[in-house]
Design a protein around this motif. Structure first.
Motif, short mmCIF file in Angstrom:
data_model
loop_
_atom_site.label_atom_id
_atom_site.label_comp_id
_atom_site.label_asym_id
_atom_site.label_seq_id
_atom_site.Cartn_x
_atom_site.Cartn_y
_atom_site.Cartn_z
N GLU A 1 0.83 -1.21 0.00
CA GLU A 1 0.00 0.00 0.00
C GLU A 1 0.86 1.25 0.00
OE1 GLU A 1 -3.43 2.14 2.82
OE2 GLU A 1 -2.76 0.09 3.23
N GLY A 2 1.93 1.24 0.80
CA GLY A 2 2.80 2.41 0.87
C GLY A 2 3.53 2.68 -0.44
N LEU A 3 3.97 1.63 -1.11
CA LEU A 3 4.68 1.81 -2.37
C LEU A 3 3.75 2.34 -3.46
CD1 LEU A 3 6.99 -1.35 -2.46
CD2 LEU A 3 7.50 0.94 -1.60
N GLU A 4 2.54 1.83 -3.49
CA GLU A 4 1.57 2.34 -4.46
C GLU A 4 1.27 3.82 -4.18
OE1 GLU A 4 0.68 0.86 -7.05
OE2 GLU A 4 1.20 -1.23 -6.66
N LYS A 5 1.17 4.16 -2.93
CA LYS A 5 0.92 5.56 -2.56
C LYS A 5 2.09 6.44 -2.98
CE LYS A 5 0.01 8.52 1.46
NZ LYS A 5 -0.19 8.54 2.96
#
Length: 245
Positions: free
Chosen positions: A231-235
């Protein structure tokens, strides 16, 4: 006595004019050649003339509009690792670093020292570059990686599948780790903890974005909470692609 009119006088003048015409014609290509030499010399002088270096971009400046292979990004100057890349415009690649999990640029006045352990690493490293002739990550997963994988397959309690690469492959000492349900959603290639030259296992997360490849590097130990990492990388990718400045 009858007067005799003669027309001999004009003829020498006419012949004189005809003799001068070839000379004027010869000067035309010479003039064109000299003009070309002057233009070429002026261009070389302009290129080679020393210039004062551009002023350094302040790290606290607003996000910079940067284009890589025709794809637009907006990058905080403090996140750009290489000083020469800290400028707006078109670049071949950009190398970035962000704090984790805040996804904010690090304070440039604070120098990061060597981490005592993987848990102590609080940064992700990002490279944005043209994809060149490489296949998208999911196509490599389906067509390239299977040629080099061991036959063994293991699963983790949190829903990941792990397959090691063979020792005689170009990926010796690495594993491919992916989501059981959707490898396209989360797939990483990771070195193993304790390998020679890489005491801390690191993972590469790759994503094809239009005409660029975005590669993120982070510690393998973070995979214990891989949904949060995903989730953090996509963000983060959405963040640097945002048109908001």
């Amino acid at each position: 006595m009858a007067m005799t009119h003669t027309h001999e006088a004009p003829y020498p003048k006419a012949r004189k004019r005809r003799r001068h015409q070839p000379r004027g014609t010869l000067w035309l290509p010479i003039a064109i050649f000299m003009a070309g030499v002057i233009v070429a010399g002026s261009w070389v002088t302009y290129i080679l003339w020393p210039r004062w270096p551009a002023a350094d971009m302040a790290v606290d400046a607003p996000t910079l509009p940067i284009t890589v292979n025709g794809v637009n990004f907006n990058i905080p100057p403090a996140a750009i690792r290489n000083k020469v890349q800290r400028k707006p415009g078109t670049q071949e690649r950009i190398d970035l670093v962000f704090l984790w999990p805040s996804l904010t640029p690090p304070d440039p006045s604070v120098k990061a020292g060597p981490a005592a352990s993987a848990q102590a690493i609080d940064r992700v490293f990002v490279t944005v570059a043209a994809f060149g002739n490489t296949l998208p990550p999911i196509e490599r997963f389906n067509t390239i990686y299977p040629r080099y994988l061991e036959s063994s397959i293991s699963s983790t309690p949190d829903g990941l599948t792990l397959r090691p690469f063979r020792d005689d492959s170009p990926y010796k000492g690495e594993d491919i780790i992916f989501s059981d349900r959707n490898p396209g959603r989360f797939m990483v290639r990771c070195t193993r903890d304790g390998n020679s030259g890489a005491a801390i296992g690191m993972c590469l997360f790759e994503r094809r974005v239009d005409q660029t490849d975005i590669t993120v590097r982070f510690p393998r130990v973070w995979l214990s909470d891989w949904p949060s990492v995903s989730e953090g990388l996509e963000k983060l990718i959405r963040q640097i692609r945002s048109a908001t400045r």
